[in-house]
Design an enzyme around this catalytic site. Structure first.
Site, mmCIF file in Angstrom:
data_model
loop_
_atom_site.group_PDB
_atom_site.id
_atom_site.type_symbol
_atom_site.label_atom_id
_atom_site.label_comp_id
_atom_site.label_asym_id
_atom_site.label_seq_id
_atom_site.Cartn_x
_atom_site.Cartn_y
_atom_site.Cartn_z
ATOM 1 C CG ASP A 1 8.308 -3.080 -1.774
ATOM 2 O OD1 ASP A 1 8.462 -1.855 -1.860
ATOM 3 O OD2 ASP A 1 7.213 -3.652 -2.004
ATOM 4 C CD GLU B 1 5.291 2.941 2.623
ATOM 5 O OE1 GLU B 1 4.157 2.494 2.833
ATOM 6 O OE2 GLU B 1 5.667 3.386 1.519
#
Length: 506
Positions: free
Chosen positions: A14, A174
Site C-alpha cells: 500500500d 478501494e
C-alpha cells in the site's frame, strides 16, 4: 540505465508517495506491527532508505488487541504548507485519522480523528484551501469511494459524506487518491481485490464531487492473466518529478513458483506513467510492468548498504526492527547486558494475541542467510527463546532453546494451522548460534554450540507461510523472541549477542 523491481522488497504494501523539492518520501502499511507506518526517503525514486516511522507511541498506535492483519491499513502521505500529513486507518482502534509533522522523520502529532467510515483514507489539498477527504466504504449509497471536506486543523467534517464514484464494477473498490491535474480532478482507485485480479482504474471530472467519467483505457495497470513474475499489481499512487515526468508506486507480489504462493508479502514497485493524447494516465508499458525497467531521468542516488550484522551496541534499535503489537514494558532491553539485545518473555506465546517479547525484521529476499547468537539458560520447559519465521499465530517455524525432560535442548517447531511437529536436540551449557538458510521454496534450520560443528536440524516449505495458505495481508517476519510461561519480572533473560541478515543472489 535500468532499475530492478521491487524497489522496496519484502512486506511493504500500500505505498503512498509525495515529493518535496528534489526529495521523495514514501510510506507503507504495517497492520499489527509496531512502530507503525515506516517513512522512506529517496532522491531518485529507485533507491530508498528508511528514516523513521509515523506512529511510534502507544497513544498514537494502540495495538494490544490487534489480531492477525488487524491494526494499520493503507496510509496516504501528502505535503502541504510546510507540513507532512499521513492519514490511515487503525481498524483495531480509532478508525480513520491523520497525524502531521514538519519533518518526515518526525516526531509526528497525536492522531486527529475524522468521523468518516471505511478504510484507505486519502487527502487532496485544493487550490482554494478546501481539504477533501476520501475513503473506501460500503455506505448508504452502495460500495465505492466516499468523500467529505474537513478542517485540517481539527479533523472536523465541514460537509456531509457522499459517494463520488463506485468504480468500474470490479470487486472491492478501494485505495482512492484524488489529484488535480491541469484543472481536472482525477480519481484513481484499486479494484479486483488485493489478489491475482488486482488492478488500477481511474476516472476524471471537472469538480471534486463528480460526476466522474471512467477512463476508456481502464484498467491502467494490471498483471492479471499474465505469465509474469510480478502479480497482484495495484493500489497505486502518483508523483511528478521537477522535470514534469510522472511515476507510480504500487504494490505487487512475486510468487516464486507454480502453483502461485507468495510468502514475502506485498512489496513496493515503481513504473513510469505516460499520458494519452486524450489526457489519461497509463502506468508502465500499456498497463504492464516488468522486473527490469528504464530508470527515471534523475541522478542515481544509492544509499549505503545496510550492514549484515547488528551487534546491538547502539543506544537505540535500528528502524529495521519491529515489534508484534505494542511491546510489554520490560520485555526487551539494550541496557541489561551492554552489547546485547535482552528479551524477557511473559506467558503469551507466538500462538496468542497479547504482549510478546518479539523483535523482528521483514524477510525481504527469497535467498538469504539469517543467524543469531543466543545466550540463554532456561529454568523450565515453559521457558524458551530463539528465532521464528512468523506469518501469524497459526503459521510459523521456530528454532529455539528450551528444556526437555530436565535438560537444555534446541527444538525445531513447525506450526501449520492445526498441525504441529517438533524435533528435539540435546544442547550443552553456553551460547548457541541459531541459523536459517532461506531459499525460494524452503527454509533450512541449523544450530551450533560454542566450539562445535554446525548441525542441520530440519527444514520447512516456504509455501506453508504464504498468504495463499496462511491468509492475511502481511509477509514473513524473521524475529527473535522469548516466552517464560509466567510473569515477565520472574523470567530468565535471553541475551542475543548479534543478529545477521545477509541477502544472497541479490
Amino acid at each position: 540505465m535500468e532499475y530492478a523491481n521491487p524497489v522496496i522488497p519484502g512486506f511493504h504494501p500500500d505505498p503512498s508517495i509525495c515529493r518535496v523539492g528534489d526529495d521523495y518520501y514514501l510510506v507503507t502499511s504495517t497492520f499489527e506491527y509496531f512502530p507503525g507506518v515506516p517513512v522512506f526517503h529517496s532522491r531518485d525514486l529507485v533507491n530508498w532508505r528508511r528514516i523513521g516511522h509515523c506512529l511510534t507511541t502507544e497513544t498514537q498506535l494502540p495495538l494490544h488487541t490487534a489480531g492477525s492483519s488487524g491494526g494499520i491499513y493503507a496510509p496516504t502521505l501528502r505535503h502541504h504548507g510546510g507540513w507532512f500529513y499521513m492519514t490511515t486507518t487503525n481498524v483495531s482502534g480509532i478508525g480513520n485519522f491523520y497525524v502531521r509533522s514538519q519533518r518526515a522523520e518526525g516526531p509526528w502529532s497525536e492522531p486527529i480523528a475524522v468521523d468518516q467510515g471505511g478504510i484507505d483514507p486519502s487527502l487532496l489539498f485544493d487550490d482554494d484551501g478546501t481539504v477533501y477527504f476520501q475513503t473506501a466504504q460500503n455506505g448508504p449509497q452502495g460500495e465505492g469511494i466516499y468523500q467529505c471536506e474537513i478542517d485540517i486543523d481539527t479533523g472536523e467534517k465541514l460537509a456531509e459524506t457522499r459517494l463520488i464514484w463506485p468504480g468500474t464494477g470490479g470487486a472491492s473498490p478501494e485505495a482512492p487518491h484524488l489529484y488535480k491535474v491541469n484543472g481536472s480532478y482525477y480519481l484513481m482507485i484499486a479494484e479486483g481485490g488485493t489478489e491475482y485480479g488486482h488492478m488500477e482504474t481511474v476516472a476524471r471530472s471537472h469538480t471534486p464531487y463528480g460526476p466522474f467519467e471512467a477512463c476508456p483505457h481502464n484498467p491502467i495497470l494490471t498483471q492479471r492473466s499474465l505469465p509474469s513474475s510480478i502479480q497482484g499489481a495495484g493500489h497505486a499512487d502518483l508523483v511528478q518529478t521537477p522535470a514534469g515526468d510522472w511515476w507510480a508506486v504500487f504494490l505487487g507480489i512475486r510468487p516464486p513458483v507454480y502453483p502461485k504462493r507468495h510468502h514475502l508479502g506485498r512489496e513496493t514497485f515503481l513504473a513510469p506513467v505516460t499520458w494519452t493524447e486524450d489526457g489519461w494516465p497509463i502506468i508502465g508499458e500499456n498497463g504492464r510492468v516488468c522486473e527490469r525497467m528504464d530508470a527515471p531521468a534523475l541522478a542515481p542516488h544509492p544509499w549505503p548498504s545496510l550492514p549484515v550484522r547488528d551487534d546491538f551496541i547502539a543506544a537505540e534499535l535500528d528502524p529495521e526492527w519491529i515489534f508484534l503489537r505494542n511491546p510489554a514494558p520490560g520485555s526487551w532491553s539494550l541496557e541489561e547486558r551492554p552489547g546485547h539485545l535482552a528479551l524477557r518473555g511473559g506467558e503469551v506465546t507466538l500462538d496468542e494475541i497479547g504482549p510478546l517479547a518479539f523483535v523482528g525484521r521483514r524477510l525481504s529476499h527469497f535467498d538469504c542467510r539469517l543467524a543469531a547468537q543466543l545466550d540463554f539458560e532456561p529454568a523450565s520447559e515453559s521457558e524458551e527463546a530463539g528465532m521464528t519465521l512468523f506469518m501469524n499465530g497459526k503459521y510459523h517455524y521456530d528454532l529455539a532453546v528450551t528444556q526437555r525432560e530436565g535438560r537444555k535442548a534446541v527444538i525445531l517447531r513447525r506450526t501449520v494451522g492445526s498441525l504441529r511437529t517438533e524435533q528435539v536436540f540435546d544442547c550443552g551449557f553456553g551460547p548457541v548460534e541459531l541459523r536459517v538458510h532461506a531459499e525460494s521454496q524452503r527454509f533450512v534450520f541449523f544450530f551450533r554450540e560454542a566450539n562445535g560443528s554446525e548441525i542441520e536440524v530440519g527444514w520447512g516449505e516456504t509455501h506453508f507461510l504464504s498468504t495463499e495458505i496462511a491468509g492475511g495481508f502481511t509477509g514473513v517476519i524473521a524475529a527473535m523472541y522469548a516466552v517464560s510461561g509466567g510473569e515477565t519480572a520472574q523470567a530468565t533473560s535471553a541475551f542475543f549477542d548479534w543478529f545477521d541478515y545477509e541477502p544472497l543472489n541479490a
